[in-house]
Write an enzyme that holds these catalytic residues in place. Structure first.
Site, short mmCIF file in Angstrom:
data_model
loop_
_atom_site.label_atom_id
_atom_site.label_comp_id
_atom_site.label_asym_id
_atom_site.label_seq_id
_atom_site.Cartn_x
_atom_site.Cartn_y
_atom_site.Cartn_z
N THR A 130 0.90 -1.16 0.00
CA THR A 130 0.00 0.00 0.00
C THR A 130 0.93 1.20 0.00
O THR A 130 2.02 1.13 0.58
CB THR A 130 -0.92 0.04 1.24
OG1 THR A 130 -0.11 0.12 2.41
CG2 THR A 130 -1.82 -1.19 1.33
N HIS A 131 0.55 2.26 -0.66
CA HIS A 131 1.44 3.43 -0.83
C HIS A 131 2.75 3.03 -1.50
O HIS A 131 3.76 3.71 -1.34
CB HIS A 131 1.74 4.12 0.51
CG HIS A 131 0.52 4.34 1.35
ND1 HIS A 131 -0.22 5.50 1.31
CD2 HIS A 131 -0.10 3.54 2.25
CE1 HIS A 131 -1.24 5.41 2.15
NE2 HIS A 131 -1.20 4.22 2.73
N SER A 179 18.18 -1.03 -26.91
CA SER A 179 18.59 0.35 -27.10
C SER A 179 19.66 0.40 -28.16
O SER A 179 20.48 -0.51 -28.27
CB SER A 179 19.13 0.90 -25.78
OG SER A 179 20.01 1.99 -26.03
N LYS A 235 20.51 -2.93 -22.46
CA LYS A 235 19.11 -2.58 -22.23
C LYS A 235 18.11 -3.57 -22.81
O LYS A 235 18.29 -4.10 -23.90
CB LYS A 235 18.82 -1.21 -22.85
CG LYS A 235 19.43 -0.07 -22.07
CD LYS A 235 18.61 0.25 -20.85
CE LYS A 235 17.80 1.50 -21.13
NZ LYS A 235 16.95 1.82 -20.01
N ASN A 242 14.04 -3.00 -22.90
CA ASN A 242 13.01 -2.04 -22.45
C ASN A 242 11.60 -2.61 -22.59
O ASN A 242 11.30 -3.28 -23.58
CB ASN A 242 13.13 -0.75 -23.24
CG ASN A 242 14.42 -0.02 -22.94
OD1 ASN A 242 14.92 -0.06 -21.82
ND2 ASN A 242 14.97 0.63 -23.95
N GLU A 298 4.81 -0.09 -21.91
CA GLU A 298 4.74 1.38 -21.88
C GLU A 298 3.71 1.90 -22.89
O GLU A 298 3.00 2.87 -22.63
CB GLU A 298 6.11 1.97 -22.19
CG GLU A 298 7.13 1.72 -21.08
CD GLU A 298 8.53 2.06 -21.52
OE1 GLU A 298 8.94 3.21 -21.33
OE2 GLU A 298 9.22 1.18 -22.08
N TYR A 350 -30.34 14.81 -36.62
CA TYR A 350 -28.97 14.68 -37.11
C TYR A 350 -28.33 16.04 -37.37
O TYR A 350 -28.95 16.93 -37.94
CB TYR A 350 -28.96 13.86 -38.41
CG TYR A 350 -27.59 13.69 -39.02
CD1 TYR A 350 -26.78 12.63 -38.67
CD2 TYR A 350 -27.10 14.61 -39.96
CE1 TYR A 350 -25.51 12.48 -39.23
CE2 TYR A 350 -25.84 14.46 -40.52
CZ TYR A 350 -25.05 13.40 -40.14
OH TYR A 350 -23.80 13.25 -40.69
N LYS A 364 -17.09 8.80 -35.85
CA LYS A 364 -16.43 7.54 -36.17
C LYS A 364 -14.93 7.50 -35.87
O LYS A 364 -14.45 6.51 -35.29
CB LYS A 364 -16.74 7.15 -37.62
CG LYS A 364 -18.18 6.62 -37.74
CD LYS A 364 -18.69 6.48 -39.14
CE LYS A 364 -19.15 7.75 -39.79
NZ LYS A 364 -20.21 8.51 -39.08
N1 ARG Z 1 -21.51 10.83 -43.92
C1 ARG Z 1 -22.48 11.10 -42.91
C2 ARG Z 1 -22.03 10.66 -41.53
O1 ARG Z 1 -21.11 9.93 -41.42
C3 ARG Z 1 -23.79 10.42 -43.16
C4 ARG Z 1 -24.64 11.21 -44.03
C5 ARG Z 1 -25.66 12.02 -43.38
N2 ARG Z 1 -25.55 13.26 -44.06
C6 ARG Z 1 -26.47 14.16 -44.13
N3 ARG Z 1 -26.20 15.22 -44.78
N4 ARG Z 1 -27.65 14.01 -43.58
O2 ARG Z 1 -22.60 11.09 -40.56
#
Ligand code: ARG
Length: 457
Positions: free
Chosen positions: A152-153, A274, A280, A282, A287, A314, A322
């Site tokens: 601990t610590h 290294s 070395k 590593n 890491e 939207y 994404k």
């Molecule tokens: N490429 C867009 C996206 O990845 C999907 C299209 C929706 N585009 C739009 N103008 N309503 O979100």
């Protein structure tokens, strides 16, 4: 695709900022699957003719075969994977391709594709975590009796077993897997058919597409369905917690591999040398697992902040959902694989661990407990007496059990010969046999339970 309304084409910078194809091409498999499910449903509901539906499905298969063979072409004019696929479909089968986009929008399309992608990512993570758990359980089984200092610590606290320490990570990964499964269960509703935001006037069958794509049901509110990215955030938050666990394990391996600790030799295959210091080795993989955790936190933060001020439904900001998910997924997959290799092939230096457990007076609590149990002292008084014994041992530069009985009795006359049995590190860990404790028998029991649970994976 939307040129009808426009007198002139987009500026170069508009095409560039608008294009998501450089990254959303990763969705191509999901996009094809969702389009096939959609057009089969349009055919079944009589919204397009059976003949057209079949032509479109076959065309989509051809597009998929091209992507598989040559990759997805990246044309910014086509913006994203949805338009890229539809445009190629039109080149292959002609104007009938234009019927595919009936009763849907890219907004429900991308929400559907992305859910399918995250669902696959969760399944891949789960398999990886199961393998990591197996490695942990195997090594824990080998080391149920290997004694090391518990800290601990980061100060020596009480002896524990290496098996117990490794099983602590098994528990963390068990919770991670359940978090991913909970995310998967919430995710598994189909947005397809929500169209742009309000639903559609066509007599579609949303349950049919939901079923075809392996969803449990169709989402209940079209506005929510196209603007919801909770599933991506759920995934990222589970990834953050998992990465945090991997990072703590990585940190311990880095520390343990250092010369002053010397608790572990990491596999050569997951270490680097290294260019200047020939001696070395590593722990770079560990890491980087620790480093990647920081980046995964960054990915979760990025999407959280992207979503926080968006009105329904939207907005194009959501296209930025994404990259952080893709990045986190690949960093996490790498981290899990690297950590599994390190645990499976680490050479634990149990001699060094045991030595370290004997230094640092880690059995002082056992002396205090003995005084309570055998000599009837209140714990606070026993604590005080033990403190004096530790001070004397420290002055003499010896371990607690190297003090003579005379020396111990000079501190408190109630100490008897039997105390020496309690002061060994073996006795110390064996004594901690409460449920979930470090005693070798407890560790073996938990390892056996874990093995049974993993057999059901
Ligand atoms: N490429 C867009 C996206 O990845 C999907 C299209 C929706 N585009 C739009 N103008 N309503 O979100």
């Amino acid at each position: 695709m939307w040129g009808g309304r426009f007198a002139e084409g987009p500026a170069a910078i508009m095409r560039e900022i608008n294009a998501s194809i450089p990254f959303d091409k990763a969705l191509w498999r999901q996009d094809i699957a969702a389009s096939k499910a959609h057009v089969a449903m349009l055919g079944a509901c009589g919204i397009v003719s059976g003949e057209d539906a079949v032509a479109i499905e076959r065309g989509l298969d051809s597009v998929a075969a091209e992507y598989e063979a040559d990759g997805v072409p990246e044309n910014w004019d086509l913006e994203d994977i949805h338009m890229t696929t539809e445009s190629r479909l039109a080149e292959l089968i002609g104007p009938v391709a234009g019927r595919l986009h009936t009763a849907r929008s890219r907004n429900d399309q991308v929400a559907t594709d992305f859910r399918l992608w995250v669902r696959d990512a969760i399944d891949a993570v789960d398999a990886g975590l199961s393998a990591l758990q197996r490695a942990l359980v195997t090594r824990a089984g080998e080391h149920a009796d290997s004694i090391m200092p518990g800290f601990t610590h980061l100060q020596a606290a009480q002896p524990v077993t290496l098996g117990h320490h490794l099983m602590a990570y098994y528990e963390m990964i068990r919770r991670d897997r359940s978090r991913f499964q909970a995310a998967r269960a919430r995710l598994n509703e189909s947005p397809l058919g929500s169209a742009a935001l309000a639903g559609t006037g066509f007599p579609i069958d949303r349950e049919m597409t939901a079923q075809a794509l392996g969803f449990d049901r169709a989402t209940a509110n079209s506005l929510d369905a196209v603007s919801d990215r909770d599933f991506a955030l759920d995934y990222l938050q589970a990834a953050v917690q998992c990465a945090l666990h991997l990072s703590r394990l990585a940190e311990e391996l880095i520390l343990w591999a250092s010369q002053p600790f010397g608790f572990v030799r990491l596999p050569d295959s997951l270490s680097t040398g290294s260019s200047i210091m020939p001696q070395k080795k590593n722990p770079d993989a560990a890491e980087l697992v620790r480093g990647h955790a920081g980046r995964i936190v960054g990915c979760a933060t990025a999407l959280t902040v992207t979503m926080k001020g968006l009105p329904l439904a939207y907005s194009k900001d959501m296209q930025d959902d994404k990259p952080p998910v893709f990045e986190a997924a690949s960093l996490l997959a790498l981290s899990i694989a690297a950590m599994t290799g390190m645990i499976a092939d680490a050479e634990f230096r149990t001699d060094r661990m045991r030595q370290a457990a004997e230094l640092g007076y880690a059995t002082a609590t056992d002396l205090a407990d003995w005084l309570v149990r055998e000599a009837g002292l209140p714990f606070r008084e026993a604590h005080h007496v033990t403190g004096a014994a530790v001070r004397l041992a420290e002055e003499k530069g010896v371990a607690l059990d190297a003090l003579s009985l005379d020396e111990l009795q000079a501190i408190d006359a109630r100490i008897g010969e039997g105390v020496y049995k309690a002061l060994s590190v073996e006795a110390s860990v064996a004594a901690r046999a409460s449920h979930g404790g470090t005693a070798p028998d407890q560790v073996r029991r938990r390892v056996a339970d874990a093995r049974t649970a993993l057999e059901m994976d």
